[in-house]
Design a protein around this motif. Structure first.
Motif, mmCIF file in Angstrom:
data_model
loop_
_atom_site.group_PDB
_atom_site.id
_atom_site.type_symbol
_atom_site.label_atom_id
_atom_site.label_comp_id
_atom_site.label_asym_id
_atom_site.label_seq_id
_atom_site.Cartn_x
_atom_site.Cartn_y
_atom_site.Cartn_z
ATOM 1 N N GLY A 3 31.173 33.760 40.814
ATOM 2 C CA GLY A 3 32.393 34.037 41.584
ATOM 3 C C GLY A 3 32.226 35.217 42.518
ATOM 4 N N MET A 4 31.578 36.265 42.027
ATOM 5 C CA MET A 4 31.416 37.462 42.863
ATOM 6 C C MET A 4 30.432 37.230 44.019
ATOM 7 S SD MET A 4 31.308 40.316 39.910
ATOM 8 C CE MET A 4 32.738 40.647 38.877
ATOM 9 N N LYS A 5 29.467 36.347 43.768
ATOM 10 C CA LYS A 5 28.481 36.045 44.811
ATOM 11 C C LYS A 5 29.120 35.257 45.954
ATOM 12 C CE LYS A 5 23.851 33.976 44.879
ATOM 13 N NZ LYS A 5 22.865 33.351 43.975
ATOM 14 N N TYR A 6 30.019 34.351 45.607
ATOM 15 C CA TYR A 6 30.549 33.426 46.616
ATOM 16 C C TYR A 6 31.909 33.824 47.180
ATOM 17 C CZ TYR A 6 26.875 30.000 45.858
ATOM 18 O OH TYR A 6 25.670 29.366 45.829
ATOM 19 N N PRO A 63 35.524 36.531 47.739
ATOM 20 C CA PRO A 63 35.935 37.927 47.930
ATOM 21 C C PRO A 63 36.704 38.431 46.703
ATOM 22 C CG PRO A 63 37.410 36.477 49.133
ATOM 23 C CD PRO A 63 36.382 35.590 48.507
ATOM 24 N N VAL A 64 35.974 38.781 45.683
ATOM 25 C CA VAL A 64 36.582 39.138 44.395
ATOM 26 C C VAL A 64 36.840 40.649 44.330
ATOM 27 C CG1 VAL A 64 36.207 39.200 41.894
ATOM 28 C CG2 VAL A 64 35.474 37.211 43.225
ATOM 29 N N ASP A 65 38.069 41.000 43.984
ATOM 30 C CA ASP A 65 38.461 42.415 43.914
ATOM 31 C C ASP A 65 38.530 42.944 42.489
ATOM 32 O OD1 ASP A 65 39.148 42.839 46.808
ATOM 33 O OD2 ASP A 65 40.488 41.177 46.356
ATOM 34 N N GLY A 66 38.487 42.051 41.494
ATOM 35 C CA GLY A 66 38.610 42.539 40.125
ATOM 36 C C GLY A 66 38.435 41.429 39.110
ATOM 37 N N VAL A 67 38.392 41.830 37.842
ATOM 38 C CA VAL A 67 38.243 40.880 36.731
ATOM 39 C C VAL A 67 39.309 41.193 35.690
ATOM 40 C CG1 VAL A 67 36.758 40.173 34.817
ATOM 41 C CG2 VAL A 67 35.768 40.555 37.088
ATOM 42 N N TYR A 124 31.855 43.003 20.956
ATOM 43 C CA TYR A 124 33.021 43.187 21.834
ATOM 44 C C TYR A 124 32.739 44.174 22.974
ATOM 45 C CZ TYR A 124 37.884 44.175 23.173
ATOM 46 O OH TYR A 124 39.060 44.337 23.873
ATOM 47 N N PHE A 125 32.321 45.383 22.633
ATOM 48 C CA PHE A 125 32.154 46.370 23.697
ATOM 49 C C PHE A 125 30.901 46.123 24.531
ATOM 50 C CE2 PHE A 125 35.543 48.859 21.638
ATOM 51 C CZ PHE A 125 36.313 49.078 22.768
ATOM 52 N N GLU A 126 29.889 45.495 23.944
ATOM 53 C CA GLU A 126 28.712 45.158 24.760
ATOM 54 C C GLU A 126 29.107 44.154 25.841
ATOM 55 O OE1 GLU A 126 25.880 46.777 24.816
ATOM 56 O OE2 GLU A 126 26.863 48.022 23.306
ATOM 57 N N GLN A 127 29.936 43.186 25.466
ATOM 58 C CA GLN A 127 30.381 42.191 26.447
ATOM 59 C C GLN A 127 31.230 42.855 27.540
ATOM 60 O OE1 GLN A 127 29.359 39.131 26.522
ATOM 61 N NE2 GLN A 127 30.792 37.985 27.800
ATOM 62 N N LEU A 128 32.149 43.720 27.106
ATOM 63 C CA LEU A 128 32.995 44.389 28.101
ATOM 64 C C LEU A 128 32.169 45.294 29.015
ATOM 65 C CD1 LEU A 128 36.196 45.290 26.025
ATOM 66 C CD2 LEU A 128 35.918 43.454 27.705
ATOM 67 N N LYS A 129 31.142 45.928 28.461
ATOM 68 C CA LYS A 129 30.277 46.779 29.306
ATOM 69 C C LYS A 129 29.512 45.932 30.316
ATOM 70 C CE LYS A 129 29.753 50.552 26.052
ATOM 71 N NZ LYS A 129 28.961 51.118 24.947
ATOM 72 N N ALA A 130 29.077 44.758 29.886
ATOM 73 C CA ALA A 130 28.356 43.866 30.806
ATOM 74 C C ALA A 130 29.293 43.417 31.933
ATOM 75 C CB ALA A 130 27.810 42.664 30.051
ATOM 76 N N ILE A 131 30.540 43.131 31.598
ATOM 77 C CA ILE A 131 31.511 42.734 32.629
ATOM 78 C C ILE A 131 31.761 43.906 33.583
ATOM 79 C CG2 ILE A 131 33.920 42.043 33.033
ATOM 80 C CD1 ILE A 131 33.768 40.548 30.304
ATOM 81 N N LYS A 132 31.880 45.090 33.001
ATOM 82 C CA LYS A 132 32.157 46.267 33.842
ATOM 83 C C LYS A 132 30.992 46.527 34.800
ATOM 84 C CE LYS A 132 34.568 50.457 34.069
ATOM 85 N NZ LYS A 132 33.693 51.574 34.411
ATOM 86 N N ALA A 133 29.772 46.319 34.309
ATOM 87 C CA ALA A 133 28.605 46.516 35.169
ATOM 88 C C ALA A 133 28.654 45.531 36.342
ATOM 89 C CB ALA A 133 27.326 46.335 34.362
ATOM 90 N N LEU A 134 29.060 44.291 36.070
ATOM 91 C CA LEU A 134 29.184 43.306 37.148
ATOM 92 C C LEU A 134 30.275 43.718 38.133
ATOM 93 C CD1 LEU A 134 29.032 39.799 35.415
ATOM 94 C CD2 LEU A 134 27.345 40.814 36.949
ATOM 95 N N CYS A 135 31.337 44.309 37.604
ATOM 96 C CA CYS A 135 32.480 44.688 38.458
ATOM 97 C C CYS A 135 32.096 45.742 39.489
ATOM 98 C CB CYS A 135 33.629 45.217 37.606
ATOM 99 S SG CYS A 135 34.607 43.919 36.837
ATOM 100 N N GLY A 136 31.263 46.683 39.111
ATOM 101 C CA GLY A 136 30.938 47.761 40.050
ATOM 102 C C GLY A 136 32.207 48.480 40.477
ATOM 103 N N ALA A 137 32.488 48.461 41.789
ATOM 104 C CA ALA A 137 33.672 49.166 42.302
ATOM 105 C C ALA A 137 34.954 48.338 42.173
ATOM 106 C CB ALA A 137 33.449 49.542 43.758
ATOM 107 N N ARG A 138 34.810 47.088 41.747
ATOM 108 C CA ARG A 138 36.007 46.256 41.565
ATOM 109 C C ARG A 138 36.779 46.746 40.342
ATOM 110 N NH1 ARG A 138 31.515 42.954 42.242
ATOM 111 N NH2 ARG A 138 31.533 41.647 44.112
#
Ligand code: G3P
Length: 219
Positions: free
Chosen positions: A16-19, A21-25, A40-54
């Motif tokens: 989704g982020m590649k294709y 204009p995603v602003d957040g998750v 739980y927190f490993e998954q959330l950290k992985a999502i946060k890493a993908l989010c970057g500035a989103r």
């Protein structure tokens, strides 16, 4: 406007982020459950890493104020204070929204079905408020009018809250929410795929592609 993905699936989020204009998750425990097993927190950290500035929005699952604040502390410690805490607009939740805001945190007020919940979330200082559009419609609650009225209130009184419309089961609901005045929508990747795949569009593109080849041959 802003556009968010309502998912905890890392592959779907990356795609989704590649294709788009995603602003957040946005996530919630039910969305996360679909991707088990994980820590739980490993998954959330992985999502946060993908989010970057989103922006990233994580739901508090406790039903009482003390439990909500304990979860908030844990999330701040594990993920940082820039995470938006999704807090249901219940009596306990409104108290938690005020407390999180007074401690400098960010809030996405969630599980909104009724206008008064929205009004209370706005005045308690929520940064975003999430009406559950499909669930409202399933219960004969007119989400379009409610979004229009909440948006009028935000604009009239100069609140900074943004309407983050959520819980969509079809594309029509998404466009209706946006045109009603939602600042932001969050949708599941599967619905995004439906929204962007139309035989009318793909037939048109294929016809132009075929004719282009002919045109380039010059005869
Ligand atoms: O963000 C969660 C909200 O979208 C709920 O969605 O699909 O469970 O009604 P749903």
């Amino acid at each position: 406007m802003e556009f968010m993905l309502d998912s905890a699936n890392l592959k779907d989020l990356e795609h989704g982020m590649k294709y788009y204009p995603v602003d957040g998750v946005t996530t919630n425990p039910s969305i996360l459950k679909a991707d088990l097993p994980f820590d739980y927190f490993e998954q959330l950290k992985a999502i946060k890493a993908l989010c970057g500035a989103r922006t990233m929005h994580v739901q508090l699952a406790a039903e009482d104020f003390d439990g909500m604040m304990a979860e908030a502390e844990e999330i701040w410690q594990q993920l940082g204070k820039d995470v938006y805490l999704k807090i249901p607009v219940t009596e306990e939740g409104v108290r938690a929204i005020k407390e999180v805001k007074s401690r400098g945190g960010y809030v996405t007020a969630t599980a909104i079905y009724y206008p008064f919940q929205g009004i209370m979330a706005i005045h308690a200082g929520a940064d975003y408020l999430a009406p559950y559009c499909n669930r409202m419609e399933n219960n004969d609650i007119d989400f379009v009018t409610i979004i229009e009225q909440l948006r009028d209130l935000i604009d009239r009184d100069g609140y900074k809250a943004k309407i983050l419309a959520a819980s969509f089961k079809n594309v029509r609901q998404v466009t209706a929410a946006i045109y009603a005045g939602a600042h932001c929508v969050t949708i599941q990747p599967a619905l995004l795929k439906t929204a962007m795949h139309s035989a009318l569009v793909s037939d048109a593109v294929a016809a132009f592609s075929k004719d282009y080849k002919t045109v380039r041959q010059g005869k």
